[in-house]
Scaffold this active site. Structure first.
Site, PDB file in Angstrom:
ATOM      1  N   LYS A  17       0.835  -1.212   0.000  1.00 57.88           N
ATOM      2  CA  LYS A  17       0.000   0.000   0.000  1.00 57.88           C
ATOM      3  C   LYS A  17       0.868   1.259   0.000  1.00 57.88           C
ATOM      4  O   LYS A  17       0.645   2.200  -0.767  1.00 57.88           O
ATOM      5  CB  LYS A  17      -0.917  -0.010   1.231  1.00 57.88           C
ATOM      6  CG  LYS A  17      -1.669   1.268   1.468  1.00 57.88           C
ATOM      7  CD  LYS A  17      -2.703   1.511   0.394  1.00 57.88           C
ATOM      8  CE  LYS A  17      -3.242   2.919   0.472  1.00 57.88           C
ATOM      9  NZ  LYS A  17      -4.243   3.196  -0.543  1.00 57.88           N
ATOM     10  N   CYS A  56      -3.724  10.830   0.982  1.00 62.60           N
ATOM     11  CA  CYS A  56      -2.946   9.596   0.932  1.00 62.60           C
ATOM     12  C   CYS A  56      -1.562   9.807   0.362  1.00 62.60           C
ATOM     13  O   CYS A  56      -0.563   9.501   1.000  1.00 62.60           O
ATOM     14  CB  CYS A  56      -3.696   8.575   0.081  1.00 62.60           C
ATOM     15  SG  CYS A  56      -5.409   8.444   0.563  1.00 62.60           S
TER      16      CYS A  56
HETATM   17  N1  SAJ Z   1      -1.462  14.724  -9.377  1.00 65.38           N
HETATM   18  C1  SAJ Z   1      -0.590  15.499 -10.143  1.00 65.38           C
HETATM   19  N2  SAJ Z   1      -0.161  15.006 -11.349  1.00 65.38           N
HETATM   20  C2  SAJ Z   1      -0.578  13.802 -11.828  1.00 65.38           C
HETATM   21  C3  SAJ Z   1      -1.476  13.012 -11.041  1.00 65.38           C
HETATM   22  C4  SAJ Z   1      -1.888  13.507  -9.818  1.00 65.38           C
HETATM   23  O1  SAJ Z   1      -0.183  16.595  -9.746  1.00 65.38           O
HETATM   24  O2  SAJ Z   1      -0.174  13.442 -12.942  1.00 65.38           O
HETATM   25  C5  SAJ Z   1      -1.914  15.237  -8.080  1.00 65.38           C
HETATM   26  C6  SAJ Z   1      -3.423  15.464  -7.997  1.00 65.38           C
HETATM   27  O3  SAJ Z   1      -3.776  16.703  -8.565  1.00 65.38           O
HETATM   28  C7  SAJ Z   1      -3.652  15.398  -6.506  1.00 65.38           C
HETATM   29  C8  SAJ Z   1      -2.657  14.358  -6.044  1.00 65.38           C
HETATM   30  O4  SAJ Z   1      -1.685  14.261  -7.084  1.00 65.38           O
HETATM   31  O5  SAJ Z   1      -3.366  16.630  -5.886  1.00 65.38           O
HETATM   32  C9  SAJ Z   1      -3.237  12.978  -5.766  1.00 65.38           C
HETATM   33  O6  SAJ Z   1      -4.214  12.636  -6.745  1.00 65.38           O
HETATM   34  P1  SAJ Z   1      -4.333  11.176  -7.377  1.00 65.38           P
HETATM   35  O7  SAJ Z   1      -5.457  11.195  -8.343  1.00 65.38           O
HETATM   36  O8  SAJ Z   1      -3.019  10.745  -7.912  1.00 65.38           O
HETATM   37  O9  SAJ Z   1      -4.613  10.228  -6.136  1.00 65.38           O
HETATM   38  P2  SAJ Z   1      -5.689  10.190  -4.900  1.00 65.38           P
HETATM   39  O10 SAJ Z   1      -5.027  10.818  -3.705  1.00 65.38           O
HETATM   40  O11 SAJ Z   1      -7.007  10.699  -5.300  1.00 65.38           O
HETATM   41  O12 SAJ Z   1      -5.799   8.596  -4.689  1.00 65.38           O
HETATM   42  C10 SAJ Z   1      -4.610   7.832  -4.492  1.00 65.38           C
HETATM   43  C11 SAJ Z   1      -4.636   6.621  -5.454  1.00 65.38           C
HETATM   44  N3  SAJ Z   1      -3.326   5.979  -5.457  1.00 65.38           N
HETATM   45  C12 SAJ Z   1      -2.685   5.680  -6.613  1.00 65.38           C
HETATM   46  O13 SAJ Z   1      -3.116   5.973  -7.710  1.00 65.38           O
HETATM   47  C13 SAJ Z   1      -1.395   4.951  -6.488  1.00 65.38           C
HETATM   48  C14 SAJ Z   1      -5.721   5.640  -5.019  1.00 65.38           C
HETATM   49  O14 SAJ Z   1      -5.693   4.471  -5.830  1.00 65.38           O
HETATM   50  C15 SAJ Z   1      -5.512   5.253  -3.538  1.00 65.38           C
HETATM   51  O15 SAJ Z   1      -6.492   4.326  -3.085  1.00 65.38           O
HETATM   52  C16 SAJ Z   1      -5.647   6.520  -2.725  1.00 65.38           C
HETATM   53  O16 SAJ Z   1      -4.566   7.397  -3.122  1.00 65.38           O
HETATM   54  C17 SAJ Z   1      -5.538   6.136  -1.258  1.00 65.38           C
HETATM   55  O17 SAJ Z   1      -6.594   6.134  -0.586  1.00 65.38           O
HETATM   56  O18 SAJ Z   1      -4.455   5.760  -0.798  1.00 65.38           O
END
Ligand code: SAJ
Length: 420
Positions: A212, A266
């Site tokens: 995780k 997360c």
């Molecule tokens: N972000 C960027 N650039 C990108 C992708 C994301 O700047 O290319 C930023 C987003 O804007 C945001 C942050 O990262 O601020 C996180 O967003 P996210 O969509 O990557 O993830 P979360 O926090 O919504 O969900 C994550 C997911 N983890 C992964 O994809 C590895 C989800 O599957 C997990 O279950 C969740 O964390 C969790 O609960 O741990």
């Protein structure tokens, strides 16, 4: 042994959807939360969090009598613990909620029960939880003492669902099942198969805990790479969005997108659990966190430079300038403002800028308290027509739909590549 009654401890973003899905499969589910308001809301068939498609599943489960909530645990055949695991000021994980949850179920445990920890946790937490339970219930045999035939089966099974898509991903994603022993894994898989369409992939508890943390650290490191590129490209007068598009045409390159920083509950938290346990080894993971955490301040510097250019070109005073921030949510097309880097940037700008500060966020009806008195929520049209400096923070679809050639202001900071 079949599972007739299930209990989910912690009815937040993971616990509530999980409880509702088990109930929708006809199981008797008792949800437990320390927050009496959340409990009352759920027992009315309503929800206290924002997640698409969750409301009607909860409503139906409550109406059909399969799901009820309470503030203290009662006996069940399986307990799923989904409580927060934040970090403390020094980035050390705070396991107090897990401990409190474990101790709250200890008195009602009986022979044959399954206890699953779902909360994101540092390596070793499941073993620690098993010790807390064993100390509280010396009359029962736990897997650390009796691997094959314990009285209580214990496993770590992390959630990995994406906020905004939880109801679909809970069912479809593969699930890592980290039993303290193979017998515990088998029992936990049996439970998740009640609703899971994805595979149950069995391993041990420590590997599942690390898995995780690894998933979210992988994403954090990759976003940090993109964010670092955006800093380098600004120095070198290269369009980072074009650069990434070009580089990603290589068959083995897949760079993520830069932004104003990393938010949510997360990805900005979990890597610290690895760093806290492995300070010598986790150098890249720590640096990625630092790169992403520093990004809002870099964006503020860009805004300062842009404003300076604007003042020279327009002959205006700073106090006569209106800066409009576009977006506050922690990622596109959602209304969740918690742990949002866009919020942080908007606050940094509003505290620094002596003129007028506007925010455009179509997903909220009023500004959060942190911005009250510092900025004004305005419509997209007003900001585009009247603001002097535009700062793009969240690439909501509604912003992407704007025809950027029709935007008059030359003074823009675009952290998401929407106006490139
Ligand atoms: N972000 C960027 N650039 C990108 C992708 C994301 O700047 O290319 C930023 C987003 O804007 C945001 C942050 O990262 O601020 C996180 O967003 P996210 O969509 O990557 O993830 P979360 O926090 O919504 O969900 C994550 C997911 N983890 C992964 O994809 C590895 C989800 O599957 C997990 O279950 C969740 O964390 C969790 O609960 O741990």
């Amino acid at each position: 042994m079949s599972f007739n009654i299930l209990s989910v401890i912690g009815l937040g973003y993971i616990g509530l959807p999980t409880a509702a899905i088990f109930a929708s499969r006809g199981k008797q589910v008792i949800g437990v939360d320390v927050n009496p308001q959340a409990v009352a809301t759920i027992n009315r068939g309503e929800i206290h969090i924002v997640e698409p498609d969750l409301d009607h599943v909860v409503q139906t489960a409550v109406q059909q009598g399969n799901f009820s909530a309470r503030t203290t645990p009662v006996a069940a055949d399986a307990f799923l613990i989904a409580v927060p695991t934040p970090f403390m000021g020094d980035h050390q994980p705070d396991l107090s909620y897990v401990k409190a949850a474990a101790l709250s179920i200890a008195p009602v445990l009986k022979k044959g029960d399954l206890v699953i920890l779902e909360s994101t946790s540092p390596v070793g937490t499941t073993e620690q939880m098993a010790d807390w339970l064993a100390d509280a219930r010396p009359d029962l045999r736990f897997p650390q003492h009796e691997a094959e035939q314990p009285d209580i089966f214990i496993a770590y099974c992390p959630e990995r669902v994406l906020p905004g898509h939880i109801m679909a991903e809970l069912i479809k994603n593969d699930r890592v099942i980290g039993g303290m022993t193979p017998a515990c894994s088998a029992r936990a898989s049996e439970l998740y198969r009640i609703f899971l369409e994805g595979a149950c992939v069995e391993t041990n508890a420590r590997t599942a805990e690390m898995c995780k943390l690894t998933e979210n650290s992988f994403r954090d490191v990759n976003i940090a790479f993109a964010n670092e590129l955006s800093l380098i490209c600004a120095e070198q007068q290269i369009n980072v969005w074009e650069l990434i598009r070009l580089a990603n045409r290589h068959p083995r390159v897949n760079i993520l997108q830069p932004g104003p920083g990393v938010g949510g509950h997360c990805i900005a938290v979990d890597p610290w659990f690895i760093v806290a346990q492995n300070p010598q080894q986790a150098r890249l993971i720590r640096t990625a966190r630092e790169v992403n955490d520093a990004k809002p301040h870099w964006v503020l510097d860009q805004v300062k430079r842009t404003l300076a250019d604007c003042l020279i070109a327009s002959g205006k005073r700073a106090s006569d300038i209106t800066i409009a921030c576009f977006g506050l949510a922690f990622k596109p097309n959602i209304d969740d403002l918690r742990e949002s880097p866009a919020m942080e940037v908007a606050q940094l700008i509003a505290r620094w800028h002596s003129g007028t500060n506007w925010v455009v966020e179509p997903h909220v009806k009023s500004l959060p308290q942190k911005l009250t008195g510092l900025a004004t929520l305005v419509s997209l049209e007003q900001a585009l027509a009247e603001a002097d400096v535009l700062v793009m923070l969240v690439d909501h679809q509604v912003f992407r739909d704007i025809d950027s050639t029709a935007i008059a202001q030359p003074w823009r900071v675009d952290t998401r590549g929407v106006w490139q």
